[in-house]
Design a protein around this motif. Structure first.
Motif, mmCIF file in Angstrom:
data_model
loop_
_atom_site.group_PDB
_atom_site.id
_atom_site.type_symbol
_atom_site.label_atom_id
_atom_site.label_comp_id
_atom_site.label_asym_id
_atom_site.label_seq_id
_atom_site.Cartn_x
_atom_site.Cartn_y
_atom_site.Cartn_z
ATOM 1 N N HIS A 70 27.417 -0.238 -24.458
ATOM 2 C CA HIS A 70 28.253 -0.213 -25.651
ATOM 3 C C HIS A 70 28.222 1.117 -26.396
ATOM 4 O O HIS A 70 29.132 1.421 -27.149
ATOM 5 C CB HIS A 70 27.818 -1.323 -26.611
ATOM 6 N N ILE A 71 27.193 1.930 -26.213
ATOM 7 C CA ILE A 71 26.996 3.069 -27.101
ATOM 8 C C ILE A 71 27.861 4.273 -26.746
ATOM 9 O O ILE A 71 28.362 4.977 -27.635
ATOM 10 C CB ILE A 71 25.500 3.471 -27.157
ATOM 11 N N ILE A 72 28.072 4.562 -25.450
ATOM 12 C CA ILE A 72 28.785 5.788 -25.080
ATOM 13 C C ILE A 72 30.234 5.787 -25.567
ATOM 14 O O ILE A 72 30.679 6.777 -26.168
ATOM 15 C CB ILE A 72 28.676 6.045 -23.562
ATOM 16 N N PRO A 73 31.024 4.718 -25.363
ATOM 17 C CA PRO A 73 32.385 4.732 -25.927
ATOM 18 C C PRO A 73 32.395 4.889 -27.445
ATOM 19 O O PRO A 73 33.278 5.559 -28.000
ATOM 20 C CB PRO A 73 32.950 3.365 -25.506
ATOM 21 N N LEU A 114 34.355 9.658 -21.038
ATOM 22 C CA LEU A 114 34.783 8.277 -20.780
ATOM 23 C C LEU A 114 35.124 8.065 -19.311
ATOM 24 O O LEU A 114 34.820 7.006 -18.735
ATOM 25 C CB LEU A 114 35.989 7.918 -21.648
ATOM 26 N N ILE A 115 35.749 9.051 -18.685
ATOM 27 C CA ILE A 115 36.122 8.928 -17.276
ATOM 28 C C ILE A 115 34.878 8.764 -16.395
ATOM 29 O O ILE A 115 34.800 7.846 -15.574
ATOM 30 C CB ILE A 115 36.950 10.151 -16.821
ATOM 31 N N ILE A 116 33.898 9.641 -16.575
ATOM 32 C CA ILE A 116 32.710 9.528 -15.713
ATOM 33 C C ILE A 116 31.862 8.326 -16.105
ATOM 34 O O ILE A 116 31.173 7.744 -15.258
ATOM 35 C CB ILE A 116 31.867 10.822 -15.711
ATOM 36 N N PHE A 117 31.932 7.903 -17.370
ATOM 37 C CA PHE A 117 31.225 6.687 -17.777
ATOM 38 C C PHE A 117 31.794 5.473 -17.059
ATOM 39 O O PHE A 117 31.047 4.631 -16.533
ATOM 40 C CB PHE A 117 31.348 6.509 -19.291
ATOM 41 N N PHE A 166 35.563 -4.400 -19.915
ATOM 42 C CA PHE A 166 36.714 -4.230 -20.806
ATOM 43 C C PHE A 166 37.031 -5.480 -21.616
ATOM 44 O O PHE A 166 37.803 -5.414 -22.560
ATOM 45 C CB PHE A 166 37.947 -3.806 -19.996
ATOM 46 N N PHE A 167 36.438 -6.597 -21.273
ATOM 47 C CA PHE A 167 36.663 -7.818 -22.043
ATOM 48 C C PHE A 167 35.543 -8.100 -23.041
ATOM 49 O O PHE A 167 35.539 -9.139 -23.690
ATOM 50 C CB PHE A 167 36.855 -9.015 -21.102
ATOM 51 N N LYS A 168 34.617 -7.162 -23.178
ATOM 52 C CA LYS A 168 33.554 -7.339 -24.156
ATOM 53 C C LYS A 168 34.091 -7.125 -25.565
ATOM 54 O O LYS A 168 34.979 -6.304 -25.794
ATOM 55 C CB LYS A 168 32.409 -6.364 -23.879
ATOM 56 N N LEU A 169 33.536 -7.870 -26.522
ATOM 57 C CA LEU A 169 33.989 -7.769 -27.914
ATOM 58 C C LEU A 169 33.823 -6.350 -28.452
ATOM 59 O O LEU A 169 34.699 -5.849 -29.164
ATOM 60 C CB LEU A 169 33.204 -8.751 -28.793
ATOM 61 N N SER A 170 32.713 -5.707 -28.125
ATOM 62 C CA SER A 170 32.460 -4.363 -28.645
ATOM 63 C C SER A 170 33.527 -3.389 -28.174
ATOM 64 O O SER A 170 33.966 -2.516 -28.933
ATOM 65 C CB SER A 170 31.075 -3.871 -28.206
ATOM 66 N N PHE A 171 33.974 -3.533 -26.912
ATOM 67 C CA PHE A 171 35.019 -2.648 -26.410
ATOM 68 C C PHE A 171 36.348 -2.948 -27.097
ATOM 69 O O PHE A 171 37.144 -2.039 -27.355
ATOM 70 C CB PHE A 171 35.167 -2.794 -24.891
ATOM 71 N N GLY A 172 36.580 -4.217 -27.429
ATOM 72 C CA GLY A 172 37.796 -4.579 -28.160
ATOM 73 C C GLY A 172 37.842 -3.941 -29.538
ATOM 74 O O GLY A 172 38.883 -3.434 -29.970
ATOM 75 N N VAL A 173 36.697 -3.947 -30.246
ATOM 76 C CA VAL A 173 36.635 -3.305 -31.562
ATOM 77 C C VAL A 173 36.850 -1.804 -31.420
ATOM 78 O O VAL A 173 37.528 -1.171 -32.243
ATOM 79 C CB VAL A 173 35.278 -3.582 -32.251
ATOM 80 N N ILE A 206 40.633 -1.284 -31.008
ATOM 81 C CA ILE A 206 41.348 -1.531 -32.273
ATOM 82 C C ILE A 206 41.123 -0.380 -33.248
ATOM 83 O O ILE A 206 42.058 0.122 -33.876
ATOM 84 C CB ILE A 206 40.896 -2.871 -32.888
ATOM 85 N N SER A 207 39.869 0.051 -33.370
ATOM 86 C CA SER A 207 39.551 1.133 -34.300
ATOM 87 C C SER A 207 40.229 2.430 -33.866
ATOM 88 O O SER A 207 40.681 3.214 -34.709
ATOM 89 C CB SER A 207 38.037 1.321 -34.383
ATOM 90 N N SER A 208 40.315 2.662 -32.556
ATOM 91 C CA SER A 208 40.978 3.866 -32.044
ATOM 92 C C SER A 208 42.468 3.847 -32.372
ATOM 93 O O SER A 208 43.043 4.871 -32.767
ATOM 94 C CB SER A 208 40.774 3.980 -30.531
#
Length: 553
Positions: A256-259, A280-283, A298-305, A308-310
Motif C-alpha cells: 500500500h505504501i509505494i503508490p 509505479l510501472i516497475i512496482f 487493484f481491488f483493494k480499498l487503499s488503491f481505490g482511495v 479517487i484522491s488522484s
C-alpha cells in the motif's frame, strides 16, 4: 521560543500518526505488525488521509476553523471509540530509550533552526498567498488568471493551511517541514541505529539507509525552515528507494505504501511526475512477478482511495487554471476560465530557466557551450556537490563494481532514476532531482561498503557516515555558512508595498509599487505581480465565483 516550535512539530507528528492509524484501520485492514518500519509508513498514511479529506472539503468550503475541528473530532473519535488504535501504539515499543533520546535531540536541533528567516524565496511569491486563498475561500476557478503562480496545485499548501486555525500559527508555518525532516531522521538514522545494535538486519540495509543521512543534514540547513516543496519531495523520493530495497531484497512488500508515496510526491510538486510514473510501472511489474495476480491488488480499498484522491487532485488543477498538470501546458480542458497558453509558457520558462534555448538564431555550438556551463553550475560549486556530484560519482563507482564482479542485482531500479536524470539534464535544478542521485548512490555504493566492512565493523562506518554528514557543513561549509545553533530571530512575515490597479472593466486589483519586486507575501488576496487588463471576476461581489480573461483587440 524554541519550545513552541518543538511542540508544534510534535503536535503535527501525533495527529498524522492518528490519521495514519485510522487509514490503516479503515482501508487496509490487514494484520498489523508492530514493526519499526511501520512508523514512517503510518505517518505517510496520515499525511495522505489528511490530504484526501482536505481536497474534498476544499471543493466546497475554505480550510477554516470548522474544517480543523471536524478533522480533529474524527481523530479523537477514532482514539476513544476504536480500541484498535492502541495496537498501533505498540510500534513505539520497538524503539529503545537511546533512540528516543537521539530523536528528541534531533527535534530540538531543528526546532532551533527555525530561528531564521522564512524560506524559500517562493514563500512570498506564491506559497503564502495561495495558503491565504485556501483559508479564505473554497477552491477558486481560474485563480491562475489573477497570478500565474497561484495556479500551482501543491497539496503541501493544503496541509499548511490547516495550521492557520491554530494558536502560534507562525511557529507551525516556520516548522511545518520539520515533520518530513523527522520522518527522514527516523528512516535514515534511528531505524538503522536500532538494526545495528539489535543485530536483526543485514549490513546492506543499515548502510543503505544511513547514506541518506548525508543529504538530510544538508537539507536541514538549505530548505528549512519554511514552506519549501523541495524538502518533502527529497524525503519522499528517498523513502521510495528504501521501500523498493525492501521489495527487491525480501521478495515482498507492504503493497500500500509505494503508490501513496508516489501520489504525495506528484501532488506536492509536479516535477516528481515522470519519476513517479516510472516507479509505479516497475512496482506493478514487481507485484505481478511476486503475486501472479495483479487484479487482486487493484481491488483493494487503499488503491481505490489512491485513485479517487488522484482524480480529485487532477480536477483541482483544472479548476485553478484549466491545466490538470500545470506547468505542463500540453494537456488542458476547454473551460471558460482556462489560463492563456502564453502565460503558461511564461511559468514553464521561468521554472526551467530555458529562455535562451528558444532563441532560433543561436548557433548550435553556442547552445551546447551554454548547456555545458549550466550543467557545471549545477554540479561543481560549493553545496551543489553534495546534491548531485558526489552521489552520482559514488553511485557510478558502485554500479561499475557490481557489473564488473557480476554481482546479483536488480537493475530495474535504474528505470525511474534515469528518467529523473533526463529531467535534470533538461532542467538542471538539483532540487528537482537530487533524491534520484542519492538513490543511485545508496543502492550501489552500499554494496561496496558491505563487502569492505564485516558485520561487526558496520558500527564504525555508521559512525563515520554520521561524522561525515556533520563535517561537510561544520568543517567545509560547501560554499555556504551553516550555523548549527542560530540565535533567536523573531518570526515575522515581510510586508509588501502595493498599489491599486484597475482592469479594463474597472475591477480593482493590486500590484507591487516597486516593479522590480514580485513577492506579495500576505499583503492582499488580490495582489499580483502580473496585473492583467483582461482579467474579469465572474462576480465582483463574490470572489469565490472565480476569474477569467477576455480578448482585447
Amino acid at each position: 521560543m524554541i519550545l513552541y516550535d518543538f511542540f508544534c512539530i510534535i503536535f503535527l507528528l501525533i495527529q498524522f500518526f492518528i490519521s495514519g492509524s485510522l487509514f490503516h484501520s479503515l482501508f487496509i485492514k490487514t494484520r498489523f505488525d508492530a514493526d519499526i518500519n511501520a512508523i514512517p509508513r503510518i505517518l505517510f498514511f496520515g499525511i495522505f488521509l489528511n490530504i484526501t479529506f482536505l481536497q474534498i472539503w476544499h471543493l466546497f468550503l475554505p480550510i477554516n476553523l470548522l474544517c480543523s475541528l471536524v478533522m480533529h473530532f474524527i481523530q479523537l473519535f477514532f482514539i476513544f471509540y476504536n480500541k484498535s488504535f492502541f495496537k498501533y501504539l505498540q510500534i513505539f515499543k520497538t524503539l529503545s530509550l537511546e533512540s528516543y533520546f537521539l530523536f528528541f535531540l534531533f527535534l530540538l536541533w531543528i526546532s532551533g533552526l527555525t530561528n531564521s528567516h522564512i524560506r524559500p524565496y517562493d514563500s512570498g511569491l506564491y506559497h503564502l498567498p495561495t495558503i491565504n486563498w485556501i483559508s479564505s475561500y473554497p477552491i477558486i476557478k481560474g485563480l491562475a488568471n489573477l497570478n500565474i503562480w497561484y495556479g500551482i496545485n501543491s497539496n503541501l499548501f493544503l496541509l499548511i493551511s490547516v495550521t492557520k486555525n491554530y494558536p502560534f500559527y507562525l511557529n507551525f508555518l516556520w516548522g511545518f517541514n520539520g515533520v518530513f525532516l523527522c520522518i527522514g531522521f527516523l528512516s535514515f538514522f534511528i531505524i538503522p541505529f536500532e538494526f545495528l545494535f539489535q543485530m536483526k538486519k543485514k549490513n546492506t540495509e543499515i548502510l543503505y539507509r544511513s547514506i541518506f543521512l548525508i543529504p538530510l543534514i544538508h537539507y536541514s540547513f538549505y530548505y528549512f525552515p519554511g514552506t519549501s516543496t523541495d524538502l518533502p519531495i527529497f524525503i519522499i523520493g528517498c523513502i521510495v528507494s528504501i521501500e523498493f530495497f525492501l521489495l527487491i531484497a525480501n521478495k515482498t512488500s507492504y503493497d500500500h505504501i509505494i503508490p501513496i508515496l508516489v501520489f504525495l510526491g506528484i501532488t506536492i510538486k509536479t516535477s516528481f511526475l515522470f519519476f513517479g510514473l516510472g516507479v509505479l510501472i516497475i512496482f506493478i511489474i514487481k507485484i505481478y512477478l511476486i503475486k501472479k495476480n495483479i487484479k487482486l491488488y487493484f481491488f483493494k480499498l487503499s488503491f481505490g482511495v489512491f485513485i479517487i484522491s488522484s482524480i480529485i487532485w487532477l480536477s483541482r488543477g483544472v479548476i485553478l487554471s484549466g491545466y490538470p498538470l500545470l506547468p505542463l501546458k500540453s494537456i488542458s480542458l476547454p473551460v471558460s476560465w482556462k489560463m492563456d497558453k502564453d502565460d503558461a509558457s511564461v511559468m514553464r520558462n521561468s521554472l526551467n530557466n530555458k529562455d535562451i534555448f528558444h532563441d532560433e538564431h543561436l548557433k548550435l555550438k553556442d547552445l551546447l557551450s551554454f548547456k555545458l556551463k549550466v550543467l557545471k553550475g549545477a554540479l561543481l560549486p560549493g553545496h551543489k556537490k553534495v546534491e548531485m556530484f558526489y552521489p552520482i560519482i559514488f553511485g557510478f563507482i558502485g554500479l561499475v563494481y557490481v557489473l564488473k564482479l557480476k554481482k546479483k542485482n536488480n537493475y530495474i531500479i535504474l528505470f525511474p532514476i534515469l528518467i529523473q536524470f533526463l529531467i535534470w539534464f533538461t532542467i538542471p535544478k538539483n532540487r528537482y532531482s537530487s533524491f534520484s542521485a542519492w538513490w543511485l548512490c545508496s543502492h550501489y555504493f552500499s554494496i561496496i561498503l558491505e563487502d569492505i566492512f564485516s558485520k561487526k565493523h558496520t558500527k564504525y562506518i555508521f559512525l563515520l557516515i554520521l561524522i561525515l554528514s556533520i563535517a561537510l557543513h561544520k568543517i567545509d561549509y560547501l560554499g555556504q555558512e551553516k550555523i548549527f545553533f542560530p540565535k533567536y530571530i523573531k518570526k515575522k512575515i515581510p510586508k509588501a508595498d502595493i498599489k491599486p490597479f484597475k482592469t479594463s472593466s474597472g475591477f480593482e486589483i493590486f500590484t507591487l509599487e516597486d516593479e522590480s519586486k514580485d513577492q506579495c507575501w500576505e499583503s492582499n488576496l488580490l495582489c499580483t505581480r502580473f496585473p492583467n487588463k483582461k482579467l474579469r471576476p465572474y462576480d465582483e461581489n463574490d470572489l469565490s465565483k472565480g476569474f477569467y480573461t477576455i480578448k482585447i483587440d
